[in-house]
Motif scaffolding. Structure first.
Motif, PDB file in Angstrom:
ATOM      1  N   MET A 110       0.836  -1.207   0.000  1.00 65.77           N
ATOM      2  CA  MET A 110       0.000   0.000   0.000  1.00 65.77           C
ATOM      3  C   MET A 110       0.862   1.244   0.000  1.00 65.77           C
ATOM      4  SD  MET A 110      -1.421   0.410   3.922  1.00 65.77           S
ATOM      5  CE  MET A 110      -1.714  -1.287   4.378  1.00 65.77           C
ATOM      6  N   ASP A 111       0.396   2.269  -0.702  1.00 62.41           N
ATOM      7  CA  ASP A 111       0.976   3.604  -0.611  1.00 62.41           C
ATOM      8  C   ASP A 111       0.086   4.447   0.282  1.00 62.41           C
ATOM      9  OD1 ASP A 111       2.937   2.875  -2.388  1.00 62.41           O
ATOM     10  OD2 ASP A 111       2.429   4.364  -3.919  1.00 62.41           O
ATOM     11  N   LEU A 112       0.696   5.283   1.125  1.00 62.95           N
ATOM     12  CA  LEU A 112      -0.029   6.234   1.962  1.00 62.95           C
ATOM     13  C   LEU A 112       0.400   7.639   1.583  1.00 62.95           C
ATOM     14  CD1 LEU A 112       0.244   4.629   5.533  1.00 62.95           C
ATOM     15  CD2 LEU A 112      -1.650   4.466   3.918  1.00 62.95           C
ATOM     16  N   ASN A 113      -0.559   8.528   1.410  1.00 60.55           N
ATOM     17  CA  ASN A 113      -0.243   9.913   1.075  1.00 60.55           C
ATOM     18  C   ASN A 113      -0.826  10.832   2.128  1.00 60.55           C
ATOM     19  OD1 ASN A 113       0.080  12.466   0.079  1.00 60.55           O
ATOM     20  ND2 ASN A 113      -1.060  12.150  -1.811  1.00 60.55           N
ATOM     21  N   SER A 114       0.042  11.280   3.012  1.00 62.21           N
ATOM     22  CA  SER A 114      -0.329  12.349   3.932  1.00 62.21           C
ATOM     23  C   SER A 114       0.763  13.403   3.930  1.00 62.21           C
ATOM     24  CB  SER A 114      -0.559  11.803   5.344  1.00 62.21           C
ATOM     25  OG  SER A 114      -1.135  12.805   6.165  1.00 62.21           O
ATOM     26  N   ALA A 115       1.371  13.566   2.736  1.00 65.72           N
ATOM     27  CA  ALA A 115       2.435  14.550   2.536  1.00 65.72           C
ATOM     28  C   ALA A 115       3.506  14.418   3.625  1.00 65.72           C
ATOM     29  CB  ALA A 115       1.851  15.953   2.472  1.00 65.72           C
ATOM     30  N   CYS A 116       3.841  15.508   4.275  1.00 63.19           N
ATOM     31  CA  CYS A 116       4.980  15.512   5.197  1.00 63.19           C
ATOM     32  C   CYS A 116       4.707  14.791   6.515  1.00 63.19           C
ATOM     33  CB  CYS A 116       5.414  16.953   5.470  1.00 63.19           C
ATOM     34  SG  CYS A 116       5.763  17.888   3.962  1.00 63.19           S
ATOM     35  N   PHE A 184      -3.037  12.252  15.967  1.00 70.62           N
ATOM     36  CA  PHE A 184      -3.196  12.801  14.624  1.00 70.62           C
ATOM     37  C   PHE A 184      -4.364  13.770  14.573  1.00 70.62           C
ATOM     38  CE2 PHE A 184      -1.353   8.574  13.961  1.00 70.62           C
ATOM     39  CZ  PHE A 184      -0.277   8.887  13.149  1.00 70.62           C
ATOM     40  N   THR A 185      -4.256  14.755  13.685  1.00 67.67           N
ATOM     41  CA  THR A 185      -5.375  15.646  13.415  1.00 67.67           C
ATOM     42  C   THR A 185      -5.159  16.276  12.043  1.00 67.67           C
ATOM     43  OG1 THR A 185      -6.725  17.472  14.282  1.00 67.67           O
ATOM     44  CG2 THR A 185      -4.330  17.701  14.463  1.00 67.67           C
ATOM     45  N   SER A 186      -6.204  16.863  11.498  1.00 67.30           N
ATOM     46  CA  SER A 186      -6.116  17.537  10.200  1.00 67.30           C
ATOM     47  C   SER A 186      -7.067  18.717  10.186  1.00 67.30           C
ATOM     48  CB  SER A 186      -6.488  16.584   9.056  1.00 67.30           C
ATOM     49  OG  SER A 186      -5.593  15.514   8.960  1.00 67.30           O
ATOM     50  N   ASP A 187      -6.818  19.643   9.275  1.00 63.97           N
ATOM     51  CA  ASP A 187      -7.722  20.766   9.042  1.00 63.97           C
ATOM     52  C   ASP A 187      -7.883  20.935   7.537  1.00 63.97           C
ATOM     53  OD1 ASP A 187      -9.222  23.062   8.963  1.00 63.97           O
ATOM     54  OD2 ASP A 187      -8.053  24.122  10.485  1.00 63.97           O
ATOM     55  N   GLY A 188      -8.784  20.122   6.968  1.00 65.04           N
ATOM     56  CA  GLY A 188      -8.985  20.120   5.526  1.00 65.04           C
ATOM     57  C   GLY A 188      -9.526  21.427   4.975  1.00 65.04           C
ATOM     58  N   HIS A 192      -6.065  24.062   0.802  1.00 67.91           N
ATOM     59  CA  HIS A 192      -5.627  24.817  -0.376  1.00 67.91           C
ATOM     60  C   HIS A 192      -4.335  25.597  -0.133  1.00 67.91           C
ATOM     61  CE1 HIS A 192      -8.193  27.434   2.079  1.00 67.91           C
ATOM     62  NE2 HIS A 192      -7.479  28.443   1.620  1.00 67.91           N
ATOM     63  N   TYR A 193      -3.824  25.597   1.088  1.00 64.92           N
ATOM     64  CA  TYR A 193      -2.557  26.272   1.366  1.00 64.92           C
ATOM     65  C   TYR A 193      -1.359  25.522   0.767  1.00 64.92           C
ATOM     66  CZ  TYR A 193      -4.636  29.516   4.783  1.00 64.92           C
ATOM     67  OH  TYR A 193      -5.360  30.507   5.398  1.00 64.92           O
ATOM     68  N   ALA A 194      -1.529  24.232   0.482  1.00 68.09           N
ATOM     69  CA  ALA A 194      -0.446  23.440  -0.123  1.00 68.09           C
ATOM     70  C   ALA A 194      -1.075  22.460  -1.100  1.00 68.09           C
ATOM     71  CB  ALA A 194       0.344  22.695   0.951  1.00 68.09           C
ATOM     72  N   GLY A 315       0.964  19.187   4.108  1.00 70.19           N
ATOM     73  CA  GLY A 315      -0.215  19.223   3.257  1.00 70.19           C
ATOM     74  C   GLY A 315      -1.387  18.474   3.849  1.00 70.19           C
ATOM     75  N   GLY A 316      -2.557  19.034   3.644  1.00 67.20           N
ATOM     76  CA  GLY A 316      -3.760  18.386   4.132  1.00 67.20           C
ATOM     77  C   GLY A 316      -4.837  19.322   4.692  1.00 67.20           C
ATOM     78  N   LEU A 317      -4.529  20.246   5.537  1.00 68.63           N
ATOM     79  CA  LEU A 317      -3.314  20.307   6.354  1.00 68.63           C
ATOM     80  C   LEU A 317      -3.389  19.238   7.430  1.00 68.63           C
ATOM     81  CD1 LEU A 317      -2.866  24.159   6.853  1.00 68.63           C
ATOM     82  CD2 LEU A 317      -1.785  22.707   5.163  1.00 68.63           C
ATOM     83  N   SER A 318      -2.363  18.440   7.527  1.00 66.72           N
ATOM     84  CA  SER A 318      -2.344  17.378   8.508  1.00 66.72           C
ATOM     85  C   SER A 318      -1.160  17.555   9.437  1.00 66.72           C
ATOM     86  CB  SER A 318      -2.237  16.008   7.814  1.00 66.72           C
ATOM     87  OG  SER A 318      -0.966  15.857   7.206  1.00 66.72           O
ATOM     88  N   HIS A 319      -1.305  17.085  10.650  1.00 69.49           N
ATOM     89  CA  HIS A 319      -0.142  16.969  11.528  1.00 69.49           C
ATOM     90  C   HIS A 319      -0.407  15.881  12.556  1.00 69.49           C
ATOM     91  CE1 HIS A 319      -1.747  19.487  14.995  1.00 69.49           C
ATOM     92  NE2 HIS A 319      -2.405  20.090  14.022  1.00 69.49           N
ATOM     93  N   GLY A 320       0.683  15.316  13.048  1.00 63.08           N
ATOM     94  CA  GLY A 320       0.568  14.250  14.022  1.00 63.08           C
ATOM     95  C   GLY A 320       1.922  13.685  14.378  1.00 63.08           C
ATOM     96  N   GLY A 321       1.947  12.923  15.448  1.00 60.52           N
ATOM     97  CA  GLY A 321       3.226  12.409  15.898  1.00 60.52           C
ATOM     98  C   GLY A 321       3.100  11.096  16.641  1.00 60.52           C
ATOM     99  N   THR A 322       4.239  10.550  16.954  1.00 62.40           N
ATOM    100  CA  THR A 322       4.319   9.340  17.771  1.00 62.40           C
ATOM    101  C   THR A 322       5.548   9.425  18.666  1.00 62.40           C
ATOM    102  OG1 THR A 322       4.303   6.908  17.705  1.00 62.40           O
ATOM    103  CG2 THR A 322       5.688   7.999  16.095  1.00 62.40           C
ATOM    104  N   ILE A 323       5.476   8.803  19.808  1.00 69.06           N
ATOM    105  CA  ILE A 323       6.617   8.730  20.719  1.00 69.06           C
ATOM    106  C   ILE A 323       7.081   7.288  20.745  1.00 69.06           C
ATOM    107  CG2 ILE A 323       7.445   9.008  23.092  1.00 69.06           C
ATOM    108  CD1 ILE A 323       5.329  11.199  23.443  1.00 69.06           C
TER     109      ILE A 323
END
Length: 326
Positions: A110-116, A184-188, A192-194, A315-323
């Motif tokens: 599988m390919d996943l696309n959540s940009a950065c 994880f979270t996003s603000d779709g 359009h910012y990226a 892009g997305g705009l998405s952001h998220g992390g893991t420890i």
């Protein structure tokens, strides 16, 4: 020790194209200069794929480096996950092309696309597959051929991006938990910012329409990151039961050194304990976080047991992390 069957990163490899695009090279292409680029981004050079090199080629070479550097076998991999927003094709996936090259007969793809943010998603999917006992061994590859979609007449974006691929092996081990928490979270509404067309490719030097190339509102993204990423990191730490002082290494998406410096200052986290990869490789999108880890491991900075906070945004705009505990 809690001897549960847990997911753990057991190997890492990388590939960087041979061609270097320096700031002095860019001076000949657009209205810019080395001092201006370094002062605003911290980037000195970036790697650029050959015209015949695409994301799958980068991914394959990163896996070859993983095998050679870690003396591992991948013939028994259960799943291949590639994070990319610059695939060779809409279909077949980069993961399928990589699986076919190495003849991993039992591996799904599988390919996943959540940009950065993509690599963080890839790691967490691998962890979930292993914890759910669907897989014992997962190959997660971040492969980005950004030079195929960058507008080299736009000085605000072309100075930022480079090409790279990093492959990590995630295995189920009877060891204590390594993936401690994720968020994880996003603000779709701000997507359009990226933007980048799904038909964008630069092949054999062919000039593409500008609307099909990558575009971003840099200043707005900068402000979004400084406002929202510290909040996201706070929520991630809360889920993990840790505080920032427990973190040995912060590994953010290496978008822009000045942005990372401002982010660390806002969180009161030492830049010396922050792993970045953009000085000599530029912004490599989903590959930037694992590239920073690979670079640090080669410099013998990361020790077993170190707690690392990985956080992507884009892009997305998405952001998220893991420890993770290394």
């Amino acid at each position: 020790m809690n001897n549960k069957f847990n997911a753990k990163i057991t190997g890492i490899g990388a590939y960087l194209p041979n061609k270097k695009l320096t700031n002095h090279d860019l001076e000949k292409m657009v209205d810019t200069n080395d001092e201006w680029i370094v002062r605003r981004t911290g980037i000195k050079e970036r790697r650029i794929a050959a015209e015949s090199e695409f994301a799958s080629d980068l991914a394959i070479k990163a896996v070859e480096n993983l095998i050679e550097s870690n003396n591992v076998k991948i013939n028994d991999v259960d799943m291949v996950i590639v994070t990319t927003f610059t695939p060779d094709h809409l279909t077949p996936s980069v993961a399928a092309l990589t699986q076919g090259y190495f003849n991993m007969e039992s591996a799904g793809t599988m390919d996943l696309n959540s940009a950065c943010t993509g690599f963080i998603y890839g790691l967490c999917v691998a962890d979930s597959l292993i914890m759910a006992k669907h897989s014992k061994k997962v190959l997660v590859i971040a492969a980005e051929a950004l030079s195929k979609v960058v507008d080299y007449t736009d000085r605000n974006t072309c100075i930022l991006f480079g090409d790279a691929a990093v492959a990590v092996l995630v295995e189920g081990k009877e060891e204590k938990e390594s993936f401690l928490a994720s968020y994880f979270t996003s603000d779709g509404k701000l997507a359009h910012y990226a933007t980048c067309s799904n038909l964008s490719q630069r092949v054999n030097g062919q000039k593409m329409d500008k609307e099909k190339l990558f575009q971003q509102e840099g200043r707005l993204l900068y402000e979004y990151v400084l406002k929202n990423i510290p909040v996201g990191i706070s929520k991630l730490l809360e889920k993990s039961g840790l505080v920032l002082k427990d973190i040995d290494w912060f590994v953010p998406h290496s978008a822009n050194l000045r942005m990372i410096e401002a982010l660390c200052k806002r969180m009161n986290f030492p830049i010396e304990k922050t792993l970045i990869s953009n000085e000599f490789y530029g912004n490599t999108s989903s590959a930037s976080i694992p590239l920073a880890i690979w670079k640090a491991l080669n410099e013998v900075e990361i020790k077993p047991g170190d707690k690392m906070l990985l956080y992507g945004f884009g892009g997305g705009l998405s952001h998220g992390g893991t420890i993770i505990e290394w």
